[in-house]
Design an enzyme around this catalytic site. Structure first.
Site, mmCIF file in Angstrom:
data_model
loop_
_atom_site.group_PDB
_atom_site.id
_atom_site.type_symbol
_atom_site.label_atom_id
_atom_site.label_comp_id
_atom_site.label_asym_id
_atom_site.label_seq_id
_atom_site.Cartn_x
_atom_site.Cartn_y
_atom_site.Cartn_z
ATOM 1 N N SER A 55 0.817 -1.210 0.000
ATOM 2 C CA SER A 55 0.000 0.000 0.000
ATOM 3 C C SER A 55 0.859 1.271 0.000
ATOM 4 C CB SER A 55 -0.971 -0.021 1.179
ATOM 5 O OG SER A 55 -2.024 -0.907 0.923
ATOM 6 N N LYS A 114 -22.873 16.704 7.367
ATOM 7 C CA LYS A 114 -21.844 17.145 8.291
ATOM 8 C C LYS A 114 -21.466 16.003 9.239
ATOM 9 C CE LYS A 114 -19.128 19.857 10.625
ATOM 10 N NZ LYS A 114 -17.830 20.216 10.057
#
Length: 331
Positions: free
Chosen positions: A125, A177
């Protein structure tokens, strides 16, 4: 008045102990003054790296954004004494931004001096992202390479809260949010938003590997499915250039880039870790801290836990110092 012999012996023991602690305190103060003075003077452990050498940069553990590490790479780039760089890698990955920052720093170094990466046990990764920043990549035959992908994870503790009878109230400006939250199942809109983030970074990551490794983009998409491969398989897939280790990396610098074989390899560490270079002084300080913690009944200090905010490019996420790892799904 005569004193009891046992009292005399106890007093002598007490005086010896006091004398010992006074000496230790004096030595600690002297060491602190010396280190503080060197720190103020700008001595950072690099004074032994003024002669020509090959710099060794170690990438291990969880990769996270680190200003100290980037400053170290900048010093390597600007050092005339550094004739080449070996990046040794043993990491399952970490924060995508951390890998991106180090990759860019490696590329800046490579514009001025040769850089080779050596994958030891794992280069997955974000760690693999860093590896391809080098001019040449080697890996041990049985090393783990790949896991090209991006992941975002969050817990869903809503059922646990229901069991405990806990309800979380909220007032927020807009529905998206602070989504997703661990207090309730993620909405389809929240999942779509996170997926958009992941896919954008994933496309960038795939394109970066395709460009650096000279692999067609369509073929790279096939390989970038989160799979891990051995070093031998990575060589066949053109994810690395050769099988080998750090000595093989140095041989490449010598035979391909013309560096003198007599050049020593010296380890560089971030300034935040320079206390490790003080040997006896550091060991003594650690001993005092451990002794104080033991007397106060406190647990031994441990390093800070990795920050997991943001996108992750990680194969396995390490959990503490136990060596246990939690497997993370890949996109």
């Amino acid at each position: 008045m005569s004193l009891d012999p046992d009292v005399v012996i106890d007093r002598r023991r007490l005086r010896r102990k006091l004398t010992l602690w006074r000496v230790l305190a004096f030595v600690a103060a002297v060491i602190a003054l010396i280190i503080g003075g060197l720190w103020a003077a700008g001595v950072d452990g690099d004074f032994d790296k003024r002669a020509p050498h090959i710099a060794r940069v170690s990438i291990d553990g969880f990769i996270a954004p680190s200003r100290a590490q980037l400053e170290m790479l900048d010093r390597i780039e600007k050092s005339d004494a550094v004739k080449g760089v070996i990046v040794t890698i043993d990491s399952t990955g970490g924060a995508t931004t951390g890998g991106e920052a180090i990759y860019q720093a490696i590329r800046e170094i490579a514009a001025k001096k040769p850089v080779v990466a050596a994958i030891d046990t794992v280069g997955a990764s974000a760690a693999y992202m860093i590896a391809i920043g080098a001019d040449h990549v080697v890996a041990r035959r049985s090393a783990i390479v790949g896991s090209i992908g991006v992941i975002v994870q969050w817990p869903d503790a809503s059922r646990l809260l229901d069991t405990l009878g806990v309800k979380v109230e909220e007032v927020k400006s807009t529905p998206m949010k602070a989504e997703p939250m661990p207090f309730k199942p993620a909405s389809p809109e929240a999942k779509a938003m996170i997926d958009n983030l992941v896919q954008d970074t994933y496309r960038w990551f795939v394109g970066l590997v395709a460009e650096r490794r000279g692999i067609a983009l369509d073929r790279m998409r096939e390989l970038a499915d989160g799979r891990i491969v051995t070093g031998a398989q990575a060589l066949e897939l053109k994810l690395i250039d050769a099988l080998g280790d750090e000595s093989s990396a140095k041989d490449w610098l010598v035979t391909t880039k013309g560096l003198p074989s007599a050049l020593p390899v010296k380890a560089w560490t971030p300034r935040s870790q320079r206390a490790e270079d003080w040997g006896l002084a550091n060991s003594f300080a650690r001993g005092l801290v451990d002794a104080a913690a033991d007397r106060l009944g406190l647990p031994a200090a441990t390093g800070p836990a990795p920050k997991l905010d943001g996108l992750l490019s990680v194969w396995h996420l390490p959990m503490g110092d136990t060596g246990k790892k939690v497997e993370g799904a890949q996109p």
